[in-house]
Design an enzyme around this catalytic site. Structure first.
Site, PDB file in Angstrom:
ATOM      1  N   HIS A 283       5.891  -0.635   3.219  1.00 52.54           N
ATOM      2  CA  HIS A 283       5.015   0.367   2.623  1.00 52.54           C
ATOM      3  C   HIS A 283       5.597   0.841   1.284  1.00 52.54           C
ATOM      4  CE1 HIS A 283       1.531   2.711   4.456  1.00 52.54           C
ATOM      5  NE2 HIS A 283       1.632   3.294   3.300  1.00 52.54           N
TER       6      HIS A 283
ATOM      7  N   SER B 241      -7.980   0.704   0.094  1.00 51.61           N
ATOM      8  CA  SER B 241      -7.414   1.618   1.090  1.00 51.61           C
ATOM      9  C   SER B 241      -8.505   2.397   1.815  1.00 51.61           C
ATOM     10  CB  SER B 241      -6.477   2.608   0.394  1.00 51.61           C
ATOM     11  OG  SER B 241      -6.114   3.651   1.278  1.00 51.61           O
TER      12      SER B 241
HETATM   13  C1  LIG Z   1       0.590   5.478  -4.299  1.00 51.47           C
HETATM   14  C2  LIG Z   1       0.593   4.531  -3.147  1.00 51.47           C
HETATM   15  C3  LIG Z   1      -0.378   4.626  -2.178  1.00 51.47           C
HETATM   16  C4  LIG Z   1      -0.388   3.761  -1.101  1.00 51.47           C
HETATM   17  N1  LIG Z   1      -1.398   3.839  -0.189  1.00 51.47           N
HETATM   18  C5  LIG Z   1      -1.436   2.949   0.830  1.00 51.47           C
HETATM   19  C6  LIG Z   1      -2.523   2.954   1.746  1.00 51.47           C
HETATM   20  O1  LIG Z   1      -3.451   3.746   1.626  1.00 51.47           O
HETATM   21  N2  LIG Z   1      -2.502   2.055   2.766  1.00 51.47           N
HETATM   22  C7  LIG Z   1      -1.484   1.145   2.912  1.00 51.47           C
HETATM   23  O2  LIG Z   1      -1.510   0.347   3.846  1.00 51.47           O
HETATM   24  N3  LIG Z   1      -0.456   1.102   2.040  1.00 51.47           N
HETATM   25  C8  LIG Z   1      -0.415   1.965   1.010  1.00 51.47           C
HETATM   26  N4  LIG Z   1       0.618   1.896   0.101  1.00 51.47           N
HETATM   27  C9  LIG Z   1       1.643   0.837   0.227  1.00 51.47           C
HETATM   28  C10 LIG Z   1       1.221  -0.410  -0.582  1.00 51.47           C
HETATM   29  O3  LIG Z   1       0.115  -1.041   0.020  1.00 51.47           O
HETATM   30  C11 LIG Z   1       2.357  -1.451  -0.683  1.00 51.47           C
HETATM   31  O4  LIG Z   1       2.836  -1.736   0.609  1.00 51.47           O
HETATM   32  C12 LIG Z   1       3.510  -1.024  -1.579  1.00 51.47           C
HETATM   33  O5  LIG Z   1       3.064  -0.210  -2.639  1.00 51.47           O
HETATM   34  C13 LIG Z   1       4.191  -2.258  -2.144  1.00 51.47           C
HETATM   35  O6  LIG Z   1       5.324  -1.906  -2.870  1.00 51.47           O
HETATM   36  P1  LIG Z   1       5.368  -1.836  -4.493  1.00 51.47           P
HETATM   37  O7  LIG Z   1       4.590  -0.647  -4.892  1.00 51.47           O
HETATM   38  O8  LIG Z   1       6.832  -1.718  -4.737  1.00 51.47           O
HETATM   39  O9  LIG Z   1       4.812  -3.129  -5.070  1.00 51.47           O
HETATM   40  C14 LIG Z   1       0.638   2.765  -0.985  1.00 51.47           C
HETATM   41  C15 LIG Z   1       1.610   2.663  -1.969  1.00 51.47           C
HETATM   42  C16 LIG Z   1       1.602   3.522  -3.049  1.00 51.47           C
HETATM   43  C17 LIG Z   1       2.657   3.358  -4.108  1.00 51.47           C
END
Ligand SMILES: Cc1cc2nc3c(=O)[nH]c(=O)nc-3n(C[C@H](O)[C@H](O)[C@H](O)COP(=O)(O)O)c2cc1C
Length: 369
Positions: free
Chosen positions: A260, A109
């Site tokens: 997301h 990230s």
């Molecule tokens: C704590 C957390 C932080 C995240 N930070 C980012 C990020 O910095 N950039 C981004 O594109 N997606 C971010 N996401 C989304 C994840 O990349 C992803 O799309 C999502 O967690 C997938 O779903 P899942 O957790 O149910 O597997 C984040 C998700 C979580 C849970």
């Protein structure tokens, strides 16, 4: 970490909840709004049933695949997730080491608590860089150049977060980074804006985003992104056939069907539900990946059947990190590997490339599609 890791992701999540401060656990676990989309991402997998074939003589299913021409041990990569040092002192470095050991790409990230250079120095597998696009385009350019110079092999541009979705749990908890936690990718690029602003209430992350993020981003900017580096471009956060077609027309290399993890616009469909529409519109012109609610080997097989080339794994990685650092992440990835192998074998698929639409059915059993 206990010598035997919890037997499933729900137990592992419960262990992480026990270990982490409430503010951190809820930041990781929570979603936007009423969390309808967050819940539906999981529920969608239960709506899709597997249609296994018998007497296929499959002894050792092959899990290896490629994405963007890069070799992967299985059709899984780790999703970009911010602030990993809140889960464990080794943070992103632990995740990168575990990914390298398992042959799984890590997506780092922009909002990581270690810099892309630090993470690249321990990564032994593919490292992909997730980009949030700042109003300060000079800083954005410098960040992409740093990622490419450090050895990142893909640029994953997140397009579903021009502004952060309202995550009520973070607002209620007054989510803020503990003192001493650094945002390694922002240092030296954004001047005073590299540090999250001090706020009295609400989510500090949301406030930081509001200061930094470029809300004027459009499809026309893709040309600019391509001029910044030779890295393949992945758009993360596509949910419609229309945007899949535009991505293909703009020469994007891959799209991630993603909401997301239910953290942006609450009320959008589960990603598994829109995956077939998006894959059909992509028509093989670019790679289609997905994330959101993937928790088991049978989930991965469902996603492959409905058109994904690979899945990104999110929160379970954070639960593994919280419970056991590098070893905890490795055991989450290894369990998924074992589960994918079992699911392929029991579906009668010799390899991940043999999973087809005919291996799943929605709702009532008996009709494919
Ligand atoms: C704590 C957390 C932080 C995240 N930070 C980012 C990020 O910095 N950039 C981004 O594109 N997606 C971010 N996401 C989304 C994840 O990349 C992803 O799309 C999502 O967690 C997938 O779903 P899942 O957790 O149910 O597997 C984040 C998700 C979580 C849970």
């Amino acid at each position: 970490m206990r010598s035997t890791p919890p037997a499933n992701w729900e137990l592992l999540e419960a262990e992480a909840e026990r270990l982490l401060p409430q503010m951190v656990f809820e930041y990781y676990a929570g979603g936007a709004g009423d969390e309808v989309t967050l819940r539906d991402n999981r529920a969608a997998f239960a709506r899709v049933k597997l249609r296994p074939r018998m007497l296929c003589g499959v002894e050792e299913p092959a899990l290896a695949t490629t994405a963007l021409g890069q070799h992967l041990a299985m059709p899984v990569a780790v999703a970009p997730m911010a602030y990993q040092r809140l889960a464990h002192p080794d943070g992103e470095l632990a995740t990168a080491s575990a990914c390298g050991a398992l042959g799984v790409p890590m997506t780092l990230s922009t909002m990581a608590t270690a810099s892309v250079e630090e993470v690249a120095s321990v990564a032994t597998g593919p490292l992909w860089f997730q980009l949030y696009v700042w109003r300060d385009r000079g800083a954005t350019r410098a960040l992409v150049e740093r990622a490419a110079a450090a050895g990142a092999s893909a640029l994953v541009i997140t397009v579903d977060a021009p502004r952060l979705g309202t995550r009520r749990r973070d607002v209620e908890n007054g989510f803020a980074l503990p003192a001493g936690v650094r945002l390694g990718n922002l240092e030296g690029l954004l001047g005073a804006d590299a540090a999250p602003p001090s706020i009295d209430d609400g989510s500090q992350l949301a406030a930081h985003f509001a200061v930094l993020n470029d809300l004027q981003l459009t499809w026309r900017d893709l040309e600019w992104f391509r001029s910044l580096s030779p890295l393949p471009i992945v758009l993360k956060g596509v949910l419609t056939a229309e945007d899949a077609r535009l991505a293909a027309e703009h020469g994007v290399d891959a799209i991630v069907v993603s909401n997301h993890g239910g953290r942006q616009l609450d009320g959008v469909p589960a990603t598994l539900d829109v995956l077939p529409e998006v894959a059909e519109a992509a028509g093989g012109r670019l790679e289609v990946w997905m994330d959101g609610g993937v928790r088991s080997g049978t989930d991965v097989v469902r996603a492959l059947a409905l058109g994904a080339r690979l899945v990104l794994l999110g929160r379970p990685v954070l639960w593994g990190l919280a419970a056991g650092g590098e070893q905890g992440v490795a055991s989450v990835l290894d369990r998924l590997r074992v589960e994918i192998e079992e699911a392929l074998l029991l579906c009668g698929c010799p390899s991940v490339h043999d999973v087809t639409r005919a291996h799943v059915v929605r709702g009532r059993a008996g009709t494919s599609g």
